[in-house]
Write a protein that holds these residues in place. Structure first.
Motif, PDB file in Angstrom:
ATOM      1  N   ASP A   1       1.047  -0.902   0.122  1.00  0.00           N
ATOM      2  CA  ASP A   1      -0.237   0.151   0.168  1.00  0.00           C
ATOM      3  C   ASP A   1       1.086   1.284  -0.405  1.00  0.00           C
TER       4      ASP A   1
ATOM      5  N   ARG B   1       1.664   2.212  -3.443  1.00  0.00           N
ATOM      6  CA  ARG B   1       0.240   2.682  -4.213  1.00  0.00           C
ATOM      7  C   ARG B   1      -0.133   4.096  -3.656  1.00  0.00           C
ATOM      8  N   ALA B   2       0.099   4.443  -1.880  1.00  0.00           N
ATOM      9  CA  ALA B   2      -0.202   5.667  -2.110  1.00  0.00           C
ATOM     10  C   ALA B   2       0.737   6.723  -2.616  1.00  0.00           C
TER      11      ALA B   2
ATOM     12  N   ALA C   1       2.201   6.407  -5.444  1.00  0.00           N
ATOM     13  CA  ALA C   1       1.828   6.272  -6.813  1.00  0.00           C
ATOM     14  C   ALA C   1       0.714   7.440  -6.929  1.00  0.00           C
TER      15      ALA C   1
END
Lengths: 278, 290
Positions: A170, A173-174, A176
């Motif tokens: 995560d 992802r955060a 990005a």
């Protein structure tokens, strides 16, 4: 959670600490056992060794019988040479191991490319590399540093790799989805995320460099604590062997402690309640 | 609900309210198409208007997280298209990258533990590179302050905050980028009831003031009905739309509404659908995936 913070709290008065006295007791009984084995047993193999008192007397003597004590310049030249080699190997291990570990943890292809080769080479002990090191390198210094470097390098790479692998998906992802590029992810997620594990790696690598050093310095021609140990063996200067060994242990311990201190300083965010981020 | 009006100006400081019309058309997702062929989403379609609060409810493993991941750009789709404000966002030939127009708030929480609250909040603005640091920090502080005086913890690290506060900070970290859609992936799942109720109030305030399009994933039907304008109940895998219900409870929503006839009628209409799918999932003994 308590484990993560203990190293920072234990810095109280050491004499008030039961652990300190137990450690002293351990050390004391070891010295006593050693003395007893050398002096009081009829076992010849033990009687050949110098007893602790002889060693300490030689170590602290302004006029040492075998030429090495804290009052001789040579003693410090040996320490300096060894320190220089250990630090050079340690630095190289960081410079090569950290990037390799990061890319192995981050990019699947690098992992597949490097991991099996890595797993095969890693168990080979430093001593076994000595002949190859002599053949491979033109001078003594590079060969010694190479042998000292190897285990530290493997430790550095593996710890960095494990550290990157342990970062929750995560966070990548955060970064990005907030607009972070690959470079941002490297600096904002991977490096700080793997930092605790990298610092564990630094401590292990520092230790590894010092214990590989003795093997490496068998090649050495003139100076170094490993060299001193072998040379004293060949010259039957037994107390000096122990002085060399004890010095190695001491310097190795001090440098690992220094690394640990820097690590605790740099990771202030970790000293807060860790593990509650659920 | 009091000092939240500042949040409005803070959020709108960037640009006029972005649209945020999302259209998901016939989206399918098949994992491992050559081998096990796990169909996570099957021909899933839904449209939501700008400013809609859409909740997606379904049992574990129904593909609701897959849907969110596709929208966020974390996952690819096998067929179908996604449009954002009538522009093609993702299709099979056009894999989608994550971006600040669709920010996710994560189930486990994903504030960077090594950055302070303020550095977390300003992260998006800094990385998008259009805002000078001083301005980003001023806006971060302003938004933290507007959200119940959180500016007092601006210099704290996330691990020093309660999970509720962490979640509020994470929502601000998303909101400051003025995204078109806010994607919330079961953000209150791990919380106890008291915290949840507080978080619901905060989220509704934020929704009222920011006028963002929100997609909220949850397995908790009551939470969905209480928060959303529209609740979509998904079937268990392969995930499709089972029920699409408009929640016409007035706003602002209050806890008392949960005892109203309208709410109870809504719940009765949906609860069977949810139970049916949960039962199916349970009988299949599926482990949670996707």
């Amino acid at each position: 959670m308590a484990d993560a913070t203990t190293p920072t709290i234990t810095r109280r008065n050491p004499f008030a600490n039961e652990g300190f006295w137990l450690a002293m007791l351990g050390l004391g009984s070891f010295l006593l056992l050693w003395y007893a084995a050398v002096k009081w047993t009829p076992i010849q193999a033990f009687n050949r060794l110098p007893d602790p008192l002889t060693v300490v007397r030689e170590w602290l003597s302004p006029t040492p019988s075998y030429g090495i004590s804290i009052f001789t310049a040579d003693y410090y030249v040996h320490i300096l040479y060894s320190t220089y080699r250990a630090l050079a190997a340690f630095t190289l291990a960081i410079l090569l191991g950290v990037p390799l570990g990061i890319f192995m943890g981050w990019k699947r292809s690098v992992h597949q490319y490097a991991y099996s080769l890595f797993s095969l080479l890693r168990p080979v002990p430093p001593l076994a590399w000595v002949p190859i090191a002599i053949l491979l390198f033109p001078g003594v210094e590079p060969a010694v540093i190479f042998v000292t470097f190897l285990v530290a390098f493997f430790a550095m790479t593996m710890n960095t790799y494990v550290g990157v692998k342990a970062i929750p998906e995560d966070y990548f992802r955060a970064s990005a989805c907030l607009g972070g590029t690959n470079t941002d992810i490297l600096w904002d997620v991977i490096i700080p995320g793997a930092m605790p594990s990298i610092f564990t790696g630094l401590q292990i690598a520092m230790g590894a460099a010092w214990f590989s050093l003795a093997a490496g310095e068998m090649i050495a021609a003139q100076y170094g604590l490993g060299f001193l140990i072998w040379e004293s063996y060949n010259l039957i200067q037994y107390p000096t062997i122990i002085i060399g060994m004890a010095t190695l242990g001491l310097v190795g311990y001090l440098s690992s402690a220094a690394v640990r201190m820097v690590g605790n300083r740099l990771m202030a965010w970790r000293e807060q309640r860790l593990g509650t981020g659920g | 609900m009091r000092d939240m009006l500042d949040l409005n100006s803070a959020a709108a400081a960037g640009k006029p309210a972005a649209a945020g019309k999302v259209s998901i058309r016939n989206v399918s997702k098949i994992y491992d198409p050559e081998g096990a062929r796990v169909v996570a989403l099957d021909n899933f379609s839904v449209d939501f208007a700008p400013g809609d609060f859409l909740a997606i409810v379904g049992p574990s493993g129904c593909g609701k997280s897959t849907l969110l991941n596709i929208l966020a750009g974390f996952d690819t789709l096998t067929s179908g298209e996604v449009y954002l404000d009538d522009k093609l966002l993702a299709s099979v030939d056009r894999p989608l990258a994550p971006g600040p127009d669709r920010v996710v708030v994560f189930q486990q929480g994903a504030l960077f533990p090594w950055k302070t609250v303020l550095d977390n909040v300003t992260y998006g603005l800094m990385k998008q590179g259009r805002t000078p640091r001083a301005e980003a920090e001023a806006r971060g502080i302003e938004m933290l302050k507007a959200s119940g005086g959180l500016d007092r913890i601006a210099k704290s690290f996330p691990s020093q905050l309660s999970s509720g506060m962490q979640r509020r900070v994470e929502i601000i970290r998303a909101l400051i980028n003025d995204p078109k859609v806010l994607l919330l992936d079961e953000p209150f799942r791990a919380m106890d009831t008291v915290n949840k109720v507080t978080m619901h109030r905060h989220l509704l305030d934020i929704f009222r003031i920011s006028q963002k399009t929100i997609m909220f994933i949850t397995h908790d039907l009551e939470e969905a009905l209480f928060l959303a304008d529209r609740v979509i109940v998904m079937t268990t895998r392969p995930g499709t739309v089972k029920l699409d219900i408009k929640v016409d409870l007035p706003r602002p929503r209050t806890r008392e509404m949960m005892a109203s006839d309208a709410y109870i009628a809504l719940k009765e209409r949906t609860v069977m659908a949810v139970r049916e799918e949960a039962q199916k999932a349970f009988e299949r003994g599926e482990k949670e995936m996707a």
